[in-house]
Write a protein that holds these residues in place. Sequence first.
Motif, mmCIF file in Angstrom:
data_model
loop_
_atom_site.group_PDB
_atom_site.id
_atom_site.type_symbol
_atom_site.label_atom_id
_atom_site.label_comp_id
_atom_site.label_asym_id
_atom_site.label_seq_id
_atom_site.Cartn_x
_atom_site.Cartn_y
_atom_site.Cartn_z
ATOM 1 N N LEU A 65 14.212 -1.056 6.826
ATOM 2 C CA LEU A 65 14.391 -0.674 5.626
ATOM 3 C C LEU A 65 14.113 -1.682 4.777
ATOM 4 O O LEU A 65 14.183 -2.656 4.820
ATOM 5 C CB LEU A 65 16.248 -0.341 5.361
ATOM 6 C CG LEU A 65 16.720 0.549 6.779
ATOM 7 C CD1 LEU A 65 18.274 0.406 6.535
ATOM 8 C CD2 LEU A 65 16.512 1.994 6.226
ATOM 9 N N ALA A 66 13.787 -1.165 3.407
ATOM 10 C CA ALA A 66 13.261 -2.220 2.666
ATOM 11 C C ALA A 66 13.205 -1.454 1.309
ATOM 12 O O ALA A 66 13.229 -0.351 0.790
ATOM 13 C CB ALA A 66 11.645 -2.638 2.797
ATOM 14 N N VAL A 92 11.504 1.398 -5.523
ATOM 15 C CA VAL A 92 11.069 2.375 -4.378
ATOM 16 C C VAL A 92 11.994 1.960 -3.220
ATOM 17 O O VAL A 92 12.074 0.627 -2.742
ATOM 18 C CB VAL A 92 9.646 2.304 -4.302
ATOM 19 C CG1 VAL A 92 9.478 3.223 -2.644
ATOM 20 C CG2 VAL A 92 8.857 2.843 -5.166
ATOM 21 N N LEU A 93 12.676 2.585 -2.385
ATOM 22 C CA LEU A 93 13.346 2.334 -1.251
ATOM 23 C C LEU A 93 12.559 3.039 -0.286
ATOM 24 O O LEU A 93 12.132 4.136 -0.372
ATOM 25 C CB LEU A 93 14.813 3.060 -1.406
ATOM 26 C CG LEU A 93 15.804 2.478 -2.430
ATOM 27 C CD1 LEU A 93 17.229 3.132 -2.342
ATOM 28 C CD2 LEU A 93 15.851 0.999 -2.471
ATOM 29 N N LYS A 94 12.556 2.508 0.962
ATOM 30 C CA LYS A 94 11.894 2.884 2.171
ATOM 31 C C LYS A 94 12.408 2.766 3.499
ATOM 32 O O LYS A 94 13.377 1.904 3.775
ATOM 33 C CB LYS A 94 10.581 1.973 2.098
ATOM 34 C CG LYS A 94 9.712 1.788 0.960
ATOM 35 C CD LYS A 94 8.643 0.745 1.303
ATOM 36 C CE LYS A 94 7.813 0.616 -0.049
ATOM 37 N NZ LYS A 94 6.663 -0.435 0.319
ATOM 38 N N ALA A 95 12.274 3.714 4.270
ATOM 39 C CA ALA A 95 12.638 3.704 5.658
ATOM 40 C C ALA A 95 11.582 3.822 6.510
ATOM 41 O O ALA A 95 10.749 4.763 6.331
ATOM 42 C CB ALA A 95 13.972 4.665 5.719
ATOM 43 N N GLN A 96 11.556 3.234 7.735
ATOM 44 C CA GLN A 96 10.264 3.381 8.419
ATOM 45 C C GLN A 96 10.671 3.216 9.776
ATOM 46 O O GLN A 96 11.500 2.346 10.297
ATOM 47 C CB GLN A 96 9.405 2.130 8.206
ATOM 48 C CG GLN A 96 7.941 2.052 8.768
ATOM 49 C CD GLN A 96 7.158 1.113 8.239
ATOM 50 O OE1 GLN A 96 6.672 1.223 6.931
ATOM 51 N NE2 GLN A 96 6.763 0.195 9.008
ATOM 52 N N LEU A 97 9.963 3.740 10.862
ATOM 53 C CA LEU A 97 9.874 3.924 12.234
ATOM 54 C C LEU A 97 8.796 3.350 12.653
ATOM 55 O O LEU A 97 7.771 4.031 12.272
ATOM 56 C CB LEU A 97 10.513 5.033 12.676
ATOM 57 C CG LEU A 97 12.037 5.691 12.605
ATOM 58 C CD1 LEU A 97 12.073 7.073 13.053
ATOM 59 C CD2 LEU A 97 13.058 4.763 13.318
ATOM 60 N N ASP A 98 8.742 2.228 13.544
ATOM 61 C CA ASP A 98 7.580 2.132 14.212
ATOM 62 C C ASP A 98 7.901 1.722 15.744
ATOM 63 O O ASP A 98 8.968 1.427 16.172
ATOM 64 C CB ASP A 98 7.113 0.351 13.787
ATOM 65 C CG ASP A 98 6.860 0.166 12.392
ATOM 66 O OD1 ASP A 98 5.493 0.562 12.072
ATOM 67 O OD2 ASP A 98 7.675 -0.054 11.455
ATOM 68 N N GLY A 99 6.763 2.399 16.583
ATOM 69 C CA GLY A 99 7.090 2.379 18.063
ATOM 70 C C GLY A 99 5.738 2.181 18.716
ATOM 71 O O GLY A 99 4.734 2.256 18.190
ATOM 72 N N SER A 155 14.524 -5.415 9.703
ATOM 73 C CA SER A 155 14.487 -4.197 10.748
ATOM 74 C C SER A 155 15.429 -4.542 11.875
ATOM 75 O O SER A 155 15.838 -5.809 12.085
ATOM 76 C CB SER A 155 12.889 -4.795 11.205
ATOM 77 O OG SER A 155 11.967 -4.547 10.447
ATOM 78 N N GLU A 156 15.602 -3.456 12.504
ATOM 79 C CA GLU A 156 16.466 -3.548 13.792
ATOM 80 C C GLU A 156 16.132 -2.678 14.852
ATOM 81 O O GLU A 156 15.186 -1.843 14.470
ATOM 82 C CB GLU A 156 17.916 -2.938 13.254
ATOM 83 C CG GLU A 156 19.016 -3.504 12.420
ATOM 84 C CD GLU A 156 19.762 -4.554 13.223
ATOM 85 O OE1 GLU A 156 19.577 -4.692 14.482
ATOM 86 O OE2 GLU A 156 20.550 -5.268 12.539
ATOM 87 N N ASP A 157 16.365 -3.219 16.047
ATOM 88 C CA ASP A 157 15.857 -2.578 17.497
ATOM 89 C C ASP A 157 16.663 -1.093 17.610
ATOM 90 O O ASP A 157 17.723 -1.450 18.272
ATOM 91 C CB ASP A 157 15.851 -3.624 18.588
ATOM 92 C CG ASP A 157 17.224 -4.190 18.609
ATOM 93 O OD1 ASP A 157 17.885 -4.121 17.616
ATOM 94 O OD2 ASP A 157 17.403 -4.594 19.805
ATOM 95 N N ILE A 158 15.995 -0.171 17.347
ATOM 96 C CA ILE A 158 16.761 1.031 17.662
ATOM 97 C C ILE A 158 16.626 1.230 19.145
ATOM 98 O O ILE A 158 17.852 1.703 19.929
ATOM 99 C CB ILE A 158 16.030 2.400 16.957
ATOM 100 C CG1 ILE A 158 16.068 2.221 15.427
ATOM 101 C CG2 ILE A 158 16.424 3.685 17.585
ATOM 102 C CD1 ILE A 158 17.463 2.128 14.709
ATOM 103 N N ALA A 159 15.591 1.169 19.742
ATOM 104 C CA ALA A 159 15.487 1.031 21.328
ATOM 105 C C ALA A 159 16.119 -0.409 21.695
ATOM 106 O O ALA A 159 15.424 -1.341 21.511
ATOM 107 C CB ALA A 159 14.291 1.268 21.783
#
Length: 338
Positions: free
Chosen positions: A300-301, A272-279, A317-321
């Motif tokens: 991404l995982a 399983v490939l995953k993309a996630q946004l946390d804020g 994980s990377e800082d989008i903001a």
Amino acid sequence: MDTRPCRGLYHDSQRGACFVLALLFSALPAAAAGGGQIAADPIATGNRLPFLAIHGLPPARSAYLLNEDSTRLYLHADAANSSIVERAPDGRLTIIDGETHRLELDIRHGLGGGWDIGLTLPFLRHSGGFLDRPIERWHEFFQLPNGNRDRLPRDRLLFSQSSPDAPGFQLDSAGGGIGDLQLSASRRLGAGLALRGMLKLPTGSSQQLTGSGATAFATSLHASRNLGDSLTWHISGGLLISGNGDVLRGQRENLLGIGSTTLAWRVSGNWVLKAQLDGHTAAYHDTGSLLDRGSLQLSLAAAFAMSRDWSFEVGFSEDIAVETAPDIAFHGGFQRRF
């Protein structure tokens, strides 16, 4: 277990990280033959920036609760590296330069009747780390800017916030210990819908920045949907309420909005490939720095089912903001169903 790749590493954090990875990967070849299904749960990580992680931001969760007498054990490790310097016009200075290694034990148990409960205990260590040079080489290879890294000592630890008119904070010596304990309870509201509550207790050390010194409570609503045979979508949102604590007292926001969304794509029976946004909204005020701003982080995982009851996950994980989360955080972990 073959630990030969760890030989020659003399830094404590390097040996610790290498041992965890060797332990996780040692189980993979023997278990993978079992195949089986994997739950496309959200990525078990969050904002690991030291001044923000101590708030007890609850991790993303699926709305699917455990059945009665079912238990899941999660063990996750994160290595987060940041190199941030911000000076406000009035002299307020924020420096977040160093690395945080986090090992988190998470246990959930199904009670039946649409309820499950959980316990999360983190162990943290702050140090200068060992990722500065690899990150710089990565930037050089892809011709990316190094930001503040070119002006700061390599593999240094300095977490500092100073202000002319408020108590500051500084951590410049490596150390760590137990973090703040989290207790949770979840209630199923319907198909793919759940309400969760979390209580954070101040079991960590505010001096070592492994805890905030404050009790906190969070409540959040979670929804999960299967979009066909291969896609699963999770979304959640809620509020975090906390006391003032001992870190940057008087500058801390006591009410935060939190949210997360995850898209999981089952590329095969085992992968399983995953993309996630946390804020989340701003955690502090009047620091004259990134801490006064809301945060958005992309993770991404890839997850692999080693057997019906075991799964393994790695990601980053990377800082989008920009500069509201670690420059980069690496994540690995596994879960076991009983």
